[in-house]
Motif scaffolding. Structure first.
Motif, PDB file in Angstrom:
ATOM      1  N   GLN A 173       0.760  -1.348   0.028  1.00  0.00           N
ATOM      2  CA  GLN A 173      -0.016  -0.021  -0.055  1.00  0.00           C
ATOM      3  C   GLN A 173       0.772   1.264  -0.022  1.00  0.00           C
ATOM      4  OE1 GLN A 173      -3.460   0.910   0.649  1.00  0.00           O
ATOM      5  NE2 GLN A 173      -3.904  -0.805  -0.530  1.00  0.00           N
ATOM      6  N   GLY A 178     -29.793   5.098  -1.834  1.00  0.00           N
ATOM      7  CA  GLY A 178     -28.784   4.078  -2.611  1.00  0.00           C
ATOM      8  C   GLY A 178     -28.277   3.299  -1.263  1.00  0.00           C
ATOM      9  N   PHE A 182     -25.886   0.938  -0.142  1.00  0.00           N
ATOM     10  CA  PHE A 182     -24.751   0.308  -0.433  1.00  0.00           C
ATOM     11  C   PHE A 182     -24.060  -0.450   0.820  1.00  0.00           C
ATOM     12  CE2 PHE A 182     -25.686   3.063  -3.707  1.00  0.00           C
ATOM     13  CZ  PHE A 182     -25.879   2.188  -4.966  1.00  0.00           C
ATOM     14  N   SER A 183     -23.494   0.931   1.360  1.00  0.00           N
ATOM     15  CA  SER A 183     -22.676   0.530   2.737  1.00  0.00           C
ATOM     16  C   SER A 183     -23.265  -0.026   3.764  1.00  0.00           C
ATOM     17  CB  SER A 183     -21.988   2.000   3.222  1.00  0.00           C
ATOM     18  OG  SER A 183     -21.498   2.510   2.124  1.00  0.00           O
ATOM     19  N   GLY A 234     -17.533  -1.151   4.127  1.00  0.00           N
ATOM     20  CA  GLY A 234     -17.380   0.164   3.381  1.00  0.00           C
ATOM     21  C   GLY A 234     -16.662   0.152   2.373  1.00  0.00           C
ATOM     22  N   SER A 235     -15.216   0.530   2.534  1.00  0.00           N
ATOM     23  CA  SER A 235     -14.466   0.212   0.969  1.00  0.00           C
ATOM     24  C   SER A 235     -14.736  -0.977   0.512  1.00  0.00           C
ATOM     25  CB  SER A 235     -13.240   0.492   1.548  1.00  0.00           C
ATOM     26  OG  SER A 235     -13.030   2.001   2.185  1.00  0.00           O
ATOM     27  N   TRP A 240     -24.941   4.903   6.398  1.00  0.00           N
ATOM     28  CA  TRP A 240     -24.580   6.104   5.830  1.00  0.00           C
ATOM     29  C   TRP A 240     -25.477   6.279   4.536  1.00  0.00           C
ATOM     30  CZ3 TRP A 240     -21.863   7.131   9.620  1.00  0.00           C
ATOM     31  CH2 TRP A 240     -21.033   6.231  10.307  1.00  0.00           C
ATOM     32  N   SER A 271     -27.473   8.283   2.200  1.00  0.00           N
ATOM     33  CA  SER A 271     -27.754   9.596   2.240  1.00  0.00           C
ATOM     34  C   SER A 271     -29.388  10.013   1.967  1.00  0.00           C
ATOM     35  CB  SER A 271     -27.085  10.529   1.273  1.00  0.00           C
ATOM     36  OG  SER A 271     -25.629  10.205   1.193  1.00  0.00           O
ATOM     37  N   THR A 298     -13.232   6.377  -0.661  1.00  0.00           N
ATOM     38  CA  THR A 298     -12.351   7.206   0.112  1.00  0.00           C
ATOM     39  C   THR A 298     -10.938   7.520  -0.826  1.00  0.00           C
ATOM     40  OG1 THR A 298     -10.840   5.442   0.768  1.00  0.00           O
ATOM     41  CG2 THR A 298     -12.519   6.122   2.230  1.00  0.00           C
ATOM     42  N   GLU A 350      -8.071   7.164  -0.433  1.00  0.00           N
ATOM     43  CA  GLU A 350      -7.008   5.945  -0.242  1.00  0.00           C
ATOM     44  C   GLU A 350      -7.441   4.765  -1.496  1.00  0.00           C
ATOM     45  OE1 GLU A 350      -8.447   7.390   2.476  1.00  0.00           O
ATOM     46  OE2 GLU A 350      -6.878   8.041   3.437  1.00  0.00           O
ATOM     47  N   ASN A 385      -5.539   3.840  -4.716  1.00  0.00           N
ATOM     48  CA  ASN A 385      -5.060   2.388  -5.090  1.00  0.00           C
ATOM     49  C   ASN A 385      -5.683   2.207  -6.543  1.00  0.00           C
ATOM     50  OD1 ASN A 385      -4.268   1.638  -2.524  1.00  0.00           O
ATOM     51  ND2 ASN A 385      -6.167   0.699  -1.800  1.00  0.00           N
ATOM     52  N   GLN A 420     -19.898   2.900  -4.977  1.00  0.00           N
ATOM     53  CA  GLN A 420     -19.901   4.132  -4.174  1.00  0.00           C
ATOM     54  C   GLN A 420     -19.832   5.436  -5.123  1.00  0.00           C
ATOM     55  OE1 GLN A 420     -15.913   2.654  -2.719  1.00  0.00           O
ATOM     56  NE2 GLN A 420     -17.053   1.705  -1.301  1.00  0.00           N
ATOM     57  N   GLU A 440     -22.761   7.806  -4.857  1.00  0.00           N
ATOM     58  CA  GLU A 440     -23.268   8.654  -3.749  1.00  0.00           C
ATOM     59  C   GLU A 440     -22.779  10.369  -4.171  1.00  0.00           C
ATOM     60  OE1 GLU A 440     -20.571   7.090  -0.748  1.00  0.00           O
ATOM     61  OE2 GLU A 440     -21.681   5.275  -1.214  1.00  0.00           O
TER      62      GLU A 440
HETATM   63  C1  LIG Z   1     -21.260  12.138   3.139  1.00  0.00           C
HETATM   64  C2  LIG Z   1     -21.427  10.592   2.709  1.00  0.00           C
HETATM   65  C3  LIG Z   1     -22.479  10.186   2.076  1.00  0.00           C
HETATM   66  C4  LIG Z   1     -22.627   8.975   2.163  1.00  0.00           C
HETATM   67  N1  LIG Z   1     -23.630   8.519   1.376  1.00  0.00           N
HETATM   68  C5  LIG Z   1     -23.734   7.196   1.259  1.00  0.00           C
HETATM   69  C6  LIG Z   1     -24.921   6.648   0.550  1.00  0.00           C
HETATM   70  O1  LIG Z   1     -25.811   7.201   0.050  1.00  0.00           O
HETATM   71  N2  LIG Z   1     -25.072   5.157   0.449  1.00  0.00           N
HETATM   72  C7  LIG Z   1     -24.228   4.377   0.824  1.00  0.00           C
HETATM   73  O2  LIG Z   1     -24.208   3.186   0.897  1.00  0.00           O
HETATM   74  N3  LIG Z   1     -22.871   4.962   1.308  1.00  0.00           N
HETATM   75  C8  LIG Z   1     -22.845   6.072   1.582  1.00  0.00           C
HETATM   76  N4  LIG Z   1     -21.667   6.511   2.228  1.00  0.00           N
HETATM   77  C9  LIG Z   1     -20.565   5.892   2.611  1.00  0.00           C
HETATM   78  C10 LIG Z   1     -19.377   5.697   1.919  1.00  0.00           C
HETATM   79  O3  LIG Z   1     -19.528   4.934   0.850  1.00  0.00           O
HETATM   80  C11 LIG Z   1     -18.506   4.971   2.713  1.00  0.00           C
HETATM   81  O4  LIG Z   1     -18.193   5.840   3.976  1.00  0.00           O
HETATM   82  C12 LIG Z   1     -17.105   5.031   2.169  1.00  0.00           C
HETATM   83  O5  LIG Z   1     -17.248   3.790   1.100  1.00  0.00           O
HETATM   84  C13 LIG Z   1     -16.012   4.443   3.059  1.00  0.00           C
HETATM   85  O6  LIG Z   1     -16.271   3.291   3.890  1.00  0.00           O
HETATM   86  P1  LIG Z   1     -16.255   3.322   5.601  1.00  0.00           P
HETATM   87  O7  LIG Z   1     -16.942   4.840   6.061  1.00  0.00           O
HETATM   88  O8  LIG Z   1     -16.804   2.012   5.923  1.00  0.00           O
HETATM   89  O9  LIG Z   1     -14.678   3.468   5.704  1.00  0.00           O
HETATM   90  P2  LIG Z   1     -13.647   2.197   5.757  1.00  0.00           P
HETATM   91  O10 LIG Z   1     -13.785   1.262   4.476  1.00  0.00           O
HETATM   92  O11 LIG Z   1     -13.933   1.448   7.028  1.00  0.00           O
HETATM   93  O12 LIG Z   1     -12.157   2.938   5.941  1.00  0.00           O
HETATM   94  C14 LIG Z   1     -11.632   3.160   6.853  1.00  0.00           C
HETATM   95  C15 LIG Z   1     -10.216   3.940   6.418  1.00  0.00           C
HETATM   96  O13 LIG Z   1      -9.524   2.842   5.794  1.00  0.00           O
HETATM   97  C16 LIG Z   1      -8.732   2.915   4.590  1.00  0.00           C
HETATM   98  N5  LIG Z   1      -9.158   1.823   3.813  1.00  0.00           N
HETATM   99  C17 LIG Z   1     -10.132   0.856   3.660  1.00  0.00           C
HETATM  100  N6  LIG Z   1      -9.546   0.062   3.009  1.00  0.00           N
HETATM  101  C18 LIG Z   1      -8.558   0.404   2.163  1.00  0.00           C
HETATM  102  C19 LIG Z   1      -7.654  -0.199   1.438  1.00  0.00           C
HETATM  103  N7  LIG Z   1      -7.945  -1.434   0.930  1.00  0.00           N
HETATM  104  N8  LIG Z   1      -6.387   0.520   1.160  1.00  0.00           N
HETATM  105  C20 LIG Z   1      -6.267   1.578   1.709  1.00  0.00           C
HETATM  106  N9  LIG Z   1      -6.848   2.071   2.640  1.00  0.00           N
HETATM  107  C21 LIG Z   1      -8.120   1.411   2.976  1.00  0.00           C
HETATM  108  C22 LIG Z   1     -10.284   4.224   3.833  1.00  0.00           C
HETATM  109  O14 LIG Z   1      -9.552   4.822   3.146  1.00  0.00           O
HETATM  110  C23 LIG Z   1     -10.361   4.942   5.279  1.00  0.00           C
HETATM  111  O15 LIG Z   1      -9.425   6.072   5.584  1.00  0.00           O
HETATM  112  C24 LIG Z   1     -21.499   8.021   2.527  1.00  0.00           C
HETATM  113  C25 LIG Z   1     -20.496   8.387   3.094  1.00  0.00           C
HETATM  114  C26 LIG Z   1     -20.340   9.768   3.393  1.00  0.00           C
HETATM  115  C27 LIG Z   1     -19.219  10.183   4.132  1.00  0.00           C
END
Ligand SMILES: Cc1cc2nc3c(=O)[nH]c(=O)nc-3n(C[C@H](O)[C@H](O)[C@H](O)COP(=O)(O)OP(=O)(O)OC[C@H]3O[C@@H](n4cnc5c(N)ncnc54)[C@H](O)[C@@H]3O)c2cc1C
Length: 766
Positions: free
Chosen positions: A256, A497, A499-500, A505-506, A530, A532, A734, A736, A740, A763, A766
C-alpha cells in the motif's frame, strides 16, 4: 454565446504523434545523458546534428528561414520526449532563439545556421530567467559593442551564438568571438551546463525586436514540457521497478505504501500535464497567456522534483547510486524547478493576479464577478441549437427571481421544480426519448450542466434517480419496472442508495444484508448505513446478498423496493455539523416480490456497473464551479483581512496553492471532456479529478476558517461547511481507495491480495 476555441487539443494530431515517435526513436534511452554526465561540456554534438538533420531544431521558424512553421505545441512535444531521457542538448535555448529570430527578418542567416545545427544560438539569460543588464557602446563605422556580466548563464556552455537583449532590441554576439569571457561552470545537471559569461565590449549585430516578457512565457512552457517529461521518466522507472522488485515474497508494487505514493506521483504528473495543456491552449499569436504559463511552470516542475525524489525513495539504495539513471532525472528536475523562477514564485504571482481580479473588483462593484464558463470544446450546430432551446425554456420557466426562490425552497418546492423540468423534457436529458429523455449526447449534457451552473439553478432533488437508478432501470429493468421511470423523472419518487453497511465500507463486496427467495418473494434482513437522504426517500435501490454460497461479488443482486414496505426502519444519523444528512436503515423480514430484482439474480455487481459510466464526467463543471465560487469568496475575505491586519505570508502561500489547484481541477475536467468527446475511454483516470477535487474542497474550507480568524470560531454556515467537508474525501469512495485504483488500473500494480476487483463501483453513486 462565447466559447473559448481550442488552439491545442489534448488529443494529438497524427502529425504530432508522428513527431513524438520520431524524437523517441532518436533518443530512446539515457546513454547520451550518461556520457554527458561524465564531462563538463555536457552537450552531445552528434545528437544535436541528428536533430538538425531531421529538421527538428527550427520547427517554429518560418519556411524562408529553413523552418517548418510549426508552433509551441510541437516544440513542447519534442522537449517533453527529450526531457524524459535527459537528452544533453540545449533545446530550450534553441527553441527560444527560434521565437526571437522569427520576429527578426534581418536574422535569416543566423536562423538558417541554427536550423541546420551549424550554430547553437540561444538567449543570454540568467538561469533564474532574469535578463542581464547589457550596456550598448556605439563603435566606429556602425559597429556596436555590448558589455554585460551573467553569472549563471542558462545553457551558457553549449551556445555558440548569444542573443542578447539590450536597448529594447536583440543582438547577436559570437560566443567564441572577441570580448567574450566565458568560464564553464560544473552544473548540478551536467547535461545542461551553465557558464559565467562576461561581455566586455563584445562586437554585436542588432537583429530586431521581440518582447522579453513574451519570451519568458514561452520559456516557462518549454521548461514545463521538459519537466513533464522528467516526471514521466521518473514514474516509468519506479513503475517498472515496483513490478519486478520482490520483498517479503511480493512485488513491492503490491504494498500500500508504494501504491499510494505511486498514485501521488501520477497525480502530480497529471497536474503538470493539465497545466501545460492549459497554457498551450491559451496560445494567441504564438504566445501563451501569462497566468497559464505561471501555472504550467509551477505545477510541472513541482511534479518533476516530486516524482524524481519519491522514485529514489521507492527504489531503496539502488536509487542513490551513480549507475542508476535516477540521479540524472533528479539533477534535471532541480534545474527545471529553479530555472526561470521557482514554483513558489510563480504561484505567488498567480495568487496576486487572482486577488487583484476577484477580491478588489468584487469589493468595489459588489458583483460576484462570475467569469464565463470554459467548456473545453466548440459546440456543433446541433449542440448549439440544443442549447438555445434550453436557454429559451429557462428564460421562460426560470427567471432570476424564481431561481432565488428555488435556492431557498423546501423539498416540496424543489420536487415541484423537477416536475416542471420533466414536463419540458429537461430532467434526465440523457435518458432515451421513449422514457421522456432527449437521448442527449455527452457534449449536450456538458452544455446543459454548464447552463444550469451559470444561472445558479440548484441541483435537482432527484439526481440520484436520474443519474443512477433511471439508467439501471431502462437498461436492465422489465416493462413493469420501467413504469418507475416516469415518477422518477418527475421526482414523485426520490431514491436512496443502499450500499454501505457497518461491516462493508470500502470493501463493499463483503456486504451481508441477505435477501432470501421464499416462494415468489424475496425476504430481506440486515441493514445499510450512511444512506444519504433515506429519511426523505420514497424508494430504495440496494445491493443485497442473494447467493451466500458464491464468491463475494458473484452472490450480489440489485433490488428496488418502497421505503414504506413493512419492516423498513430509518434511523437518521447526526453529522459532525449537527444536521441529518445520512441514515442507518434496518430491514426486518422486508418482504418484496421476486420481480423487484433488477437484472438476473446474483448479477447485481455487473448490473450496477453499467449504469455508472460517464456520470461523473458531466458533473465536473458543477464541482469546479462551486469551488471557483468559494475561492473567489475567500479571495475577498483574505483581502479584507490583509487590509485590517497586514500580510500573513503563511496564509498567502496557502491561498496561492488553493487557487492554482482550483484551476488545475478545471483543466483536468476539460481534458476528460476532450478525451471523452473524441471517443477515448476516461475510465479509472477520472479518479484523478475526484481526488484532487475532494482534497482541495476540504483544504479550502479549512483555510476559510483560518482566514476568518476568531470570527471563524463563531458557529456559522462556514463552520458547518468546514465540518461537513471532512467527508469529502470519504463519500463516493475514499481517497485512499481511489489512489489504489490509480496505482492498479492506470499504473498496472498488482491488486491487494485480499481485495475484490471492483470494490468501489457502487460508491461512485453517492
Ligand atoms: C457524506 C457521505 C455520504 C454517503 N452516502 C452514502 C449513501 O448514500 N449510500 C451508501 O451506501 N453509502 C454512503 N456513504 C458511505 C461511503 O460509501 C463509505 O463511507 C465509504 O465507502 C468508506 O467506507 P467506510 O466509511 O466504512 O470506511 P472504511 O472502508 O472502514 O475505511 C476506513 C479507512 O481505511 C481506509 N481503507 C479501507 N480499505 C482500504 C484499502 N484497501 N486500502 C487503503 N486504505 C483503505 C479508508 O481509506 C479509510 O481511510 C456515504 C459517506 C459519506 C461520508
Amino acid at each position: 454565446m462565447s466559447f473559448n476555441m481550442l488552439s491545442y487539443s489534448i488529443m494529438r494530431s497524427d502529425e504530432q504523434e508522428q513527431l513524438d515517435r520520431t524524437v523517441r526513436r532518436l533518443v530512446s534511452d539515457r546513454s547520451a545523458a550518461r556520457k554527458a554526465a561524465e564531462n563538463v561540456s555536457g552537450t552531445d554534438p552528434e545528437l544535436l546534428s541528428q536533430l538538425g538533420a531531421l529538421g527538428l531544431l527550427g520547427i517554429s521558424l518560418p519556411s524562408d528561414m529553413d523552418g517548418s512553421e510549426l508552433g509551441l505545441a510541437e516544440e513542447c512535444i519534442v522537449v517533453e520526449a527529450l526531457g524524459e531521457q535527459v537528452a544533453p542538448v540545449p533545446i530550450v535555448s534553441i527553441y527560444l532563439a527560434c521565437h526571437i529570430l522569427s520576429a527578426c527578418p534581418d536574422a535569416t542567416d543566423v536562423a538558417a545556421a541554427l536550423a541546420s545545427g551549424q550554430t547553437v544560438a540561444g538567449p543570454l539569460i540568467n538561469a533564474d530567467g532574469s535578463f542581464p543588464n547589457a550596456l550598448v557602446t556605439p563603435g566606429i563605422e556602425c559597429a556596436t559593442h555590448l558589455s554585460s556580466d551573467v553569472p549563471f548563464a542558462f545553457e551558457g556552455t553549449s551556445l555558440t551564438s548569444f542573443l542578447v537583449h539590450a536597448d529594447d532590441a536583440w543582438w547577436v554576439v559570437d560566443a567564441h568571438g572577441p570580448g567574450v569571457e566565458r568560464s564553464d561552470l560544473k552544473s548540478l545537471d551536467t547535461t545542461r551546463p551553465m557558464a559565467r559569461v562576461k561581455l566586455v565590449e563584445a562586437p554585436a549585430k542588432r537583429i530586431g525586436c521581440f518582447p522579453p516578457g513574451d519570451l519568458q512565457k514561452i520559456a516557462q512552457c518549454l521548461i514545463a514540457a521538459e519537466a513533464v517529461g522528467v516526471a514521466q521518466g521518473a514514474l516509468n522507472l519506479i513503475t517498472e521497478y515496483a513490478l519486478q522488485r520482490e520483498q517479503f515474497g511480493q512485488p513491492i508494487g503490491r504494498f500500500q505504501a508504494i501504491k499510494q505514493n505511486l498514485a501521488n506521483c501520477l497525480l502530480k504528473l497529471e497536474s503538470g500535464r493539465s497545466s501545460l495543456w492549459g497554457a498551450l491552449r491559451s496560445v494567441a499569436d504564438g504566445v501563451p497567456d501569462g497566468a497559464a504559463s505561471h501555472l504550467a511552470k509551477a505545477a510541472a516542475t513541482e511534479a518533476a522534483s516530486f516524482a524524481a525524489s519519491e522514485s529514489v525513495q521507492m527504489h531503496g539504495a539502488i536509487g542513490c547510486t551513480w549507475e542508476h539513471d535516477l540521479h540524472l532525472l533528479m539533477r534535471r528536475s532541480k534545474h527545471c524547478e529553479i530555472s526561470f523562477g521557482s514554483p513558489s514564485s510563480h504561484l505567488q504571482r498567480l495568487g496576486e493576479k487572482a486577488l487583484e481580479l476577484y477580491g478588489a473588483k468584487r469589493r468595489k462593484s459588489g458583483s460576484s464577478n462570475k467569469p464565463e464558463q470554459d467548456i473545453g470544446f466548440v459546440p456543433s450546430q446541433a449542440d448549439a441549437d440544443f442549447l438555445i432551446e434550453f436557454q429559451t425554456w429557462l428564460d421562460e420557466h426560470a427567471p432570476p427571481e424564481k431561481i432565488s426562490q428555488l435556492r431557498r425552497a423546501d423539498l416540496a418546492g424543489r420536487r415541484a421544480w423537477q416536475a416542471e423540468m420533466a414536463e419540458g423534457n429537461w430532467a434526465g436529458i440523457h435518458w432515451p426519448v421513449e422514457y421522456g429523455g432527449r437521448a442527449a449526447s455527452f457534449t449536450q449534457q456538458v452544455l446543459y450542466y454548464a447552463e444550469l451552473t451559470k444561472r445558479g439553478v440548484p441541483p435537482l432533488p432527484g439526481n440520484r434517480g436520474l443519474m443512477l437508478v433511471g439508467p439501471t432501470l431502462f437498461t436492465h429493468g422489465t416493462d413493469e419496472q420501467k413504469k418507475l421511470l416516469e415518477p422518477t423523472r418527475r421526482a414523485d419518487i426520490l431514491w436512496a442508495g443502499g450500499f454501505s453497511e457497518r461491516g462493508a465500507g470500502s470493501d463493499l463486496a463483503s456486504l451481508s444484508t441477505r435477501a432470501v427467495v421464499d416462494d415468489e418473494k424475496l425476504v430481506i434482513n440486515g441493514h445499510k448505513i450512511w444512506t444519504s437522504q433515506a429519511q426523505y426517500a420514497d424508494w430504495m435501490y440496494a445491493l443485497v446478498r442473494t447467493g451466500p454460497q458464491h464468491p463475494k461479488r458473484d452472490g450480489i443482486s440489485v433490488v428496488v423496493f418502497p421505503m414504506d414496505a413493512p419492516g423498513v426502519e430509518v434511523r437518521p444519523i447526526r453529522r459532525n455539523n449537527g444536521d441529518y444528512h445520512f441514515n442507518e436503515v434496518f430491514f426486518n423480514d422486508v418482504t418484496i416480490p421476486l420481480s423487484s430484482l433488477i437484472g438476473p439474480k446474483n448479477a447485481g455487481w455487473s448490473v450496477n456497473r453499467t449504469t455508472m459510466q460517464g456520470e461523473h464526467l458531466t458533473n465536473f463543471l458543477g464541482a469546479h464551479a462551486s469551488q471557483a465560487r468559494t475561492i473567489r469568496r475567500i479571495a475577498g475575505m483574505l483581502q479584507q483581512r490583509e487590509a485590517e491586519s497586514g500580510l500573513d505570508v503563511g496564509l498567502r502561500q496557502r491561498f496561492n496553492t488553493l487557487w492554482s489547484t482550483t484551476q488545475i481541477i478545471h483543466l483536468h475536467g476539460l481534458r476528460n471532456v476532450a478525451r471523452f468527446t473524441s471517443g477515448a475511454d476516461v475510465g479509472s483516470e477520472s479518479s484523478i479529478t475526484k481526488i484532487v477535487g475532494q482534497e482541495n474542497e476540504k483544504a479550502m474550507f479549512e483555510f476559510l476558517i483560518d482566514v476568518m480568524g476568531s470570527a471563524g470560531l463563531e458557529e456559522s454556515i462556514w463552520t458547518s461547511a468546514y465540518l461537513s467537508t471532512r467527508a469529502s474525501t470519504i463519500g463516493g469512495g475514499t481517497s485512499e481507495i481511489h489512489r489504489n485504483k490509480l496505482a492498479e488500473r492506470v499504473l498496472g500494480m498488482p491488486r491487494d491480495l485480499w481485495a475484490d476487483e471492483e470494490v468501489d463501483i457502487a460508491q461512485a453513486a453517492e
